[in-house]
Design a protein around this motif. Structure first.
Motif, PDB file in Angstrom:
ATOM      1  N   ASP A 344       1.277  -1.248   0.296  1.00  0.00           N
ATOM      2  CA  ASP A 344      -0.338  -0.048   0.181  1.00  0.00           C
ATOM      3  C   ASP A 344       0.638   1.518  -0.264  1.00  0.00           C
ATOM      4  N   ILE A 345       2.048   1.014   0.277  1.00  0.00           N
ATOM      5  CA  ILE A 345       2.735   2.508   0.513  1.00  0.00           C
ATOM      6  C   ILE A 345       3.585   2.535  -0.144  1.00  0.00           C
ATOM      7  N   PHE A 346       4.480   1.701  -0.740  1.00  0.00           N
ATOM      8  CA  PHE A 346       5.633   1.635  -1.780  1.00  0.00           C
ATOM      9  C   PHE A 346       4.981   1.731  -3.471  1.00  0.00           C
ATOM     10  N   PRO A 347       5.331   2.590  -3.902  1.00  0.00           N
ATOM     11  CA  PRO A 347       4.976   2.962  -5.685  1.00  0.00           C
ATOM     12  C   PRO A 347       5.603   1.835  -5.737  1.00  0.00           C
ATOM     13  N   LYS A 348       4.908   1.490  -7.378  1.00  0.00           N
ATOM     14  CA  LYS A 348       5.946   0.960  -8.370  1.00  0.00           C
ATOM     15  C   LYS A 348       7.257   0.645  -8.813  1.00  0.00           C
ATOM     16  N   ASN A 349       7.849   2.694  -8.734  1.00  0.00           N
ATOM     17  CA  ASN A 349       9.261   3.079  -8.956  1.00  0.00           C
ATOM     18  C   ASN A 349      10.433   2.416  -7.507  1.00  0.00           C
TER      19      ASN A 349
END
Length: 361
Positions: A344-349
């Motif tokens: 939930d907190i780490f975006p794809k990049n």
């Protein structure tokens, strides 16, 4: 003569230690994605009320929950297969329930691991220390906040906690295990003469001193002004040179110069709660999986697919990297029992291609 759980009596442990040493040596002294340790919260009940408790035990969080021995036995087998060589049993305060503690030790089969306990020492008498040694426990870490009895007892919320902790270290030493004095260092006490008094006491008594860094989590959630600054870190470097018995998880244990960092050990050392949740480390309250739902290998591979955990960091993410803390560790109510979910907190990049992740076992 006390029974001493020496490494030579644990051939499987020696094999894993050699593998770890060879990997670190080939990887320029960095831990990379090599497995290291399991920190297991047996039960969160505690007999003290420490002001900075990272598990929120003083608030009564999940003090009745525990993992059954068959789950712990399976976890230990998976950890052994993945090359994890350290097992740290924690609480709460695990000596409150000796039945659970010794049942867990038998389930883990500690002859395969460098197994140790972290305790406040309040209930640790000589009889219990001797029994722990006979169960192949290699080390016991006892937490002490000050050489001033009143200061320690005020922080811990109970009288006689200092006296019992001091005695507990002697019992550990008498039983033939490695006595470690746990001390927490933050901006508030880095240059305090009392802090170095603790270090001197530990050295004079032939103990090891484990340096824990003050973390803005648990009872100190959102309190960032106690985190180490650059001056504090420089001072710690000098103390490391002066006191050869100092130990810190991010320091390179094979470095004879006492200068190098092996790197932040998120996911290399995972933290497992009584609910089965697997956090990136005891202080980074971010969930990467649950052992009741997934194999440990799958969880670890996912953890290392997050670049913050896979890439080398010479400093502790939770205790020294204010940018990481502000971005990922400040969710309202975030704790070991209400962790933020990594998905939930780490975006794809922030992720590495899953196929490129290599976990070294």
């Amino acid at each position: 003569m006390p029974i001493h759980s020496s490494l030579l009596n644990k051939p499987r442990l020696v094999e894993k230690l050699r593998s770890f040493h060879n990997y670190v040596k080939k990887n320029n002294g960095e831990i990379g994605t090599k497995t290291r340790g399991i920190d297991l919260n047996l039960n969160n009940a505690c007999n003290l009320r420490c002001k900075y408790c990272f598990t929120n035990s003083p608030k009564g969080d999940h003090i009745k929950d525990r993992l059954p021995p068959e789950i712990i036995a399976d976890l230990a087998n998976q950890a052994d297969e993945l090359g994890y060589f350290e097992f740290d049993l924690q609480g709460g305060e695990l000596t409150l329930r000796p039945d659970i503690l010794f049942e867990t030790l038998e389930a883990i089969q500690p002859e395969r691991f460098y197994l140790y306990l972290t305790t406040n020492g309040f209930n640790l008498d000589q009889s219990m220390a001797d029994k722990l040694s006979k169960h192949h426990v290699s080390r016991v870490s006892v937490s002490i906040d000050s050489m001033d009895e009143k200061t320690h007892d005020d922080i811990r919320g109970r009288k006689e906690s200092w006296k019992n902790a001091i005695e507990a270290l002697k019992h550990v030493q008498n039983a033939g295990m490695d006595p470690y004095l746990n001390v927490t260092m933050g901006h508030y006490n880095a240059f305090d003469p009392g802090f170095e008094e603790l270090l001197k006491y530990s050295k004079d008594n032939d103990y090891k001193t484990l340096i824990n860094i003050a973390i803005p989590a648990g009872m100190w959630l959102h309190v960032q002004d106690m985190m180490l600054d650059d001056a504090d870190r420089e001072h710690l470097k000098k103390l490391r040179k002066q006191y050869k018995n100092l130990v810190r998880n991010i320091w390179n244990p094979f470095d004879k110069t006492n200068e190098k960092s092996i790197g932040c050990t998120t996911v290399n050392r995972v933290y497992i709660t009584p609910l089965g949740d697997v956090l990136a480390c005891p202080y980074v309250h971010i969930k990467i999986g649950n052992i009741l739902e997934q194999p440990l290998k799958e969880i670890v591979e996912y953890g290392f697919s997050i670049k913050h955990f896979a890439e080398h960091s010479p400093i502790c993410l939770a205790g020294e990297n204010k940018e990481f803390v502000s971005k990922y560790m400040t969710k309202a109510g975030q704790s070991i029992f209400k962790p933020a979910h990594a998905r939930d907190i780490f975006p794809k990049n922030d992720h590495i291609d899953h196929e490129k992740v290599k976990v070294y076992t």
